[in-house]
Write a protein that holds these residues in place. Structure first.
Motif, PDB file in Angstrom:
ATOM      1  N   ASN A  33       0.830  -1.221   0.000  1.00 40.97           N
ATOM      2  CA  ASN A  33       0.000   0.000   0.000  1.00 40.97           C
ATOM      3  C   ASN A  33       0.855   1.258   0.000  1.00 40.97           C
ATOM      4  N   ARG A  48      -7.370   6.869  -0.274  1.00 41.22           N
ATOM      5  CA  ARG A  48      -6.909   5.979   0.806  1.00 41.22           C
ATOM      6  C   ARG A  48      -7.511   6.391   2.153  1.00 41.22           C
ATOM      7  N   ALA A 250      -2.422   4.610   4.026  1.00 45.72           N
ATOM      8  CA  ALA A 250      -1.921   3.398   3.359  1.00 45.72           C
ATOM      9  C   ALA A 250      -1.409   2.406   4.406  1.00 45.72           C
TER      10      ALA A 250
END
Ligand SMILES: *Cc1c(COP(=O)(O)O)cnc(C)c1O
Length: 402
Positions: A33, A48, A250
């Motif tokens: 991520n 995100r 993330a």
């Protein structure tokens, strides 16, 4: 039994050979991520963050989530979103991190300390009710160590006295009261993602609520006072910039994939400790409640029963436990009102030097904390904790205060 490690004996656990789990736990989810986000160049408050807000709110069974920079900011946002300000009184426990009370001062309101319960370390609803005045606008209970406060009682106080319950859920990721997540039970609730917490991006915070208006107002405060779908340079509230970055989100999305499993593991290990430790007379375990349908643990707290130790103090006991290779600490050393911040005349008009919460003062002298990271180890590691506690108790006569 055997000679205590603090007196030169062999420790129950040699932590050089057998270490405790380290923190944070990270894996490919965070790596992937983070790398994707990094390379996309989209680092600012976007998809995100939105995805994490949705997923974390759902994890705690709340309708809305509003991320921000940290738990302290989330508390300020929560108070502002509830319309709390100048001269309003807010009831808080003194057994907490400073932000629970300082956030109230930050919005020009007045923290009023009510005592806690010895067998949960949570705000005592009876003392909280006794502290309600005409100026009280909210109660901020902390789900201490992850054990939910009696939300039935607090919500009925809220209804009776027309107050907001703002849950300081900064210890209680994954905890549930009657099947619903903490932070989603009161008017709103707040969580921290600072590095010591059970889910982390180094820093970070979120406010959860089932009320759209509270979430929208919190969002506005966190985003420079902007409106919802209104022109970019139009500002409605005296807000601040408390936005989370995509890079943090993330990491948190990766962390969240592990949170349920880790919560269950900690709970399983803590339940085992509760079974194994109940017969050591020198310590007293925290209570349970059948309405707590899942118990997240930010730490495992038990109470050092001073009368049983013939003059040995809690700090020496903790040193002995650490010497046996068991990570443990004294936790919060003082009630919040004993901080220099409060021990001088302030603008609130309250002289906090006269505040005394007897049970909080007692717990500050008697609490023992084992960190949540230890609860991520295996059942056999819990046996080391049991063996060490049994050993220190059995050999207590060989302990001398340091
Ligand atoms: C950690 C914590 C906070 C504040 O969180 P930060 O993210 O460190 O600002 C607030 N209340 C409690 C009970 C906490 O443990």
């Amino acid at each position: 039994m055997k000679k205590l490690a603090i007196n030169g004996g062999v420790p129950v656990r040699n932590t050089m050979k057998k270490s405790w789990p380290s923190w944070p736990v990270v894996g490919d989810e965070e790596r992937k991520n983070l790398l994707e986000t990094f390379e996309s160049g989209k680092w600012w408050y976007g998809e995100r963050v939105k995805e994490f807000e949705k997923k974390f709110a759902a994890f705690q069974n709340a309708k809305y989530g509003v991320t921000c920079t940290n738990g302290t900011a989330a508390l300020e946002m929560a108070l502002l979103a509830c319309g709390i300000g100048d001269g309003d009184e807010v009831i808080v426990p003194p057994y907490s991190f400073v932000a629970t009370a300082s956030a109230v001062l930050k919005v020009n309101a007045i923290p009023i300390f009510a005592d806690i319960e010895l067998d949960s370390c949570n705000l005592d609803p009876i003392d909280a009710e006794a502290k309600i005045s005409k100026k009280t606008k909210a109660i901020v209970p902390v789900h201490c160590a992850g054990f939910p406060v009696d939300m039935d009682r607090f919500l009925s106080l809220a209804e009776q006295y027309r107050l907001h319950i703002i849950e300081d859920a900064c210890h209680s990721w994954g905890s549930q009261w009657n099947g619903k997540g903490t932070g989603a039970l009161g008017t709103c609730g707040v969580f921290s993602f600072q590095v010591s917490k059970n889910i982390t991006a180094g820093e970070g915070g979120i406010l959860l609520s089932d009320y759209e208006e509270i979430a929208d107002t919190a969002r506005s405060y966190s985003n420079c006072g902007r409106g919802k779908d209104t022109p970019w340079y139009e500002h409605y509230l005296l807000g601040s910039n408390l936005r989370m970055t995509e890079l943090q989100a993330a990491i948190l999305l990766g962390q969240l994939t592990r949170l349920e499993e880790q919560t269950l593991k900690r709970e399983e290990n803590a339940t085992y400790l509760n079974q194994q430790l109940q017969n050591i007379p020198g310590i007293s375990l925290m209570k349970n409640d059948a309405r707590v349908t899942r118990r997240g643990y930010h730490m495992y707290i038990f109470r050092f029963v001073r009368e049983m130790w013939e003059g040995i103090d809690r700090n020496r006991f903790i040193e002995a436990l650490n010497a046996e290779g068991i990570p443990s600490s004294i936790g919060y050393p003082n009630p919040l009102y004993k901080n220099p911040l409060f021990q001088k005349p302030g603008r609130s008009g309250i002289d906090y030097r006269e505040v005394h919460c007897a049970k909080t003062e007692q717990i500050c002298e008697e609490a023992c904390w084992i960190p949540h990271t230890a609860l991520l180890a295996e059942k056999s590691d819990m046996d080391d904790i049991v063996t060490a506690l049994t050993k220190v108790w059995t050999e207590r006569k060989t302990l001398i205060n340091g």
